[in-house]
Enzyme design. Structure first.
Site, PDB file in Angstrom:
ATOM      1  N   SER A   1      18.280   2.918 -10.516  1.00 45.48           N
ATOM      2  CA  SER A   1      19.455   3.798 -10.521  1.00 45.48           C
ATOM      3  C   SER A   1      20.535   3.164  -9.662  1.00 45.48           C
ATOM      4  CB  SER A   1      19.082   5.162  -9.923  1.00 45.48           C
ATOM      5  OG  SER A   1      20.243   5.928  -9.650  1.00 45.48           O
TER       6      SER A   1
ATOM      7  N   TYR B   1      15.138  10.406  -3.767  1.00 43.94           N
ATOM      8  CA  TYR B   1      15.489   9.673  -4.990  1.00 43.94           C
ATOM      9  C   TYR B   1      16.014   8.278  -4.648  1.00 43.94           C
ATOM     10  CZ  TYR B   1      17.467   8.977  -9.685  1.00 43.94           C
ATOM     11  OH  TYR B   1      17.756   8.496 -10.945  1.00 43.94           O
TER      12      TYR B   1
END
Ligand SMILES: NC(=O)c1ccc[n+]([C@@H]2O[C@H](COP(=O)([O-])OP(=O)(O)OC[C@H]3O[C@@H](n4cnc5c(N)ncnc54)[C@H](O)[C@@H]3O)[C@@H](O)[C@H]2O)c1
Length: 261
Positions: free
Chosen positions: A141, A154
């Site tokens: 990401s 995350y």
């Protein structure tokens, strides 16, 4: 002639969003695909759409090592070989660090990082035994390199995925197995629908992205097709960020959008 003719792929989290777009594109390019997901209904819908000759479903939670091993074996049993794997299953979460519940931290790290490791492990084992090389792509990401308020778990998980990718590429290159990662920015998928419904949040992201738009799953599938195909045969150990250029700026300040004081 398709760019992935004759190849067999595994796509985890393939029933929705980015994974689903990858499955559709890989099949259009001539591959046969095992869709690994916890969502059996979503897998069923995809099989209905693309036909059972091109895809097969494996109901798997990527945190379950025995189930991951069965998924890899299923590729061999059903389609005879393995060439490509997209380790895409991943989840996020939001909380200020001082309040982050351990259970939520474990879920994000368990699916997004440990799950990626377990898939990589069993795919690598199979590809080494097969002896024909292969391409493994992990989904990281923009948040692997861009700190974001509320995204402690995350961001840590995705940063872990990028380093795991490098170590795997280092170890597996001798077997002609390439390992790369893709780092999307904000992409329109069911996972981001709730976040993007917060007024002004998408505009704030776009403001930081020189290309001036969020991503679509098909944008990411285009890059995955390149990395999966032999066109990228010299590329390994990389994380390619596909974010409209947002990585040169900063992530929107989410505490404000989520009402954290
Ligand atoms: N959408 C974005 O903006 C964005 C940005 C950067 C990275 N990513 C990453 O892309 C990947 C896909 O995200 P998406 O937005 O398409 O999400 P999505 O929610 O649309 O799809 C995720 C899929 O993974 C499956 N899944 C969830 N937990 C699982 C588990 N334990 N085992 C197996 N399957 C599981 C879900 O059932 C779902 O089908 C994730 O790794 C995510 O972190 C997404």
């Amino acid at each position: 002639m398709g760019r992935l003719d004759g190849k067999v792929a595994i796509v985890t989290g393939g029933a929705s969003g980015i994974g689903r777009a990858a499955v559709e594109r890989f099949v259009a390019e001539g591959a046969r695909v095992i869709v690994g997901d916890t969502d059996s209904e979503g897998i069923g819908a995809l099989i209905g759409q693309l036909g059972h000759n091109s895809i097969d479903g494996a109901e798997v939670d990527v945190r379950d090592e025995a189930a991951v091993e069965r998924m890899v074996n299923q590729a061999i049993r059903r389609f005879g070989r393995l060439d490509i794997a997209v380790n895409n299953a991943g989840v996020g979460g939001f909380s200020p660090i001082q309040d982050y519940p351990l259970e939520d931290w474990d879920r994000v790290l368990g699916i997004s990082l440990t799950g990626t490791f377990l898939c990589l492990k069993h795919e690598a084992k199979r590809l080494i035994a097969q002896g024909t090389g292969g391409s493994i792509i992990n989904i990281a990401s923009l948040n692997a390199i861009q700190a974001t308020e509320g995204f402690a778990a995350y961001c840590a998980a995705k940063a872990g995925v990028t380093m795991l990718t490098k170590v795997a590429a280092l170890e597996l290159g001798r077997h002609k197995i390439r390992v790369n990662a893709v780092g999307p920015g904000l992409v329109h998928t069911p996972a981001t629908a709730g976040m993007l419904a917060i007024p002004g949040l998408e505009d704030a992201f776009i403001h930081e992205a020189p290309i001036g738009r969020a991503g679509e799953p098909e944008d990411i599938a285009n890059l995955l097709t390149y990395l999966a195909s032999d066109e990228s045969s010299l590329m390994t150990a990389q994380t390619l960020y596909i974010d409209g250029g947002a990585s040169v700026n900063k992530y929107p300040e989410l505490f404000g959008f989520f009402g954290v004081g």
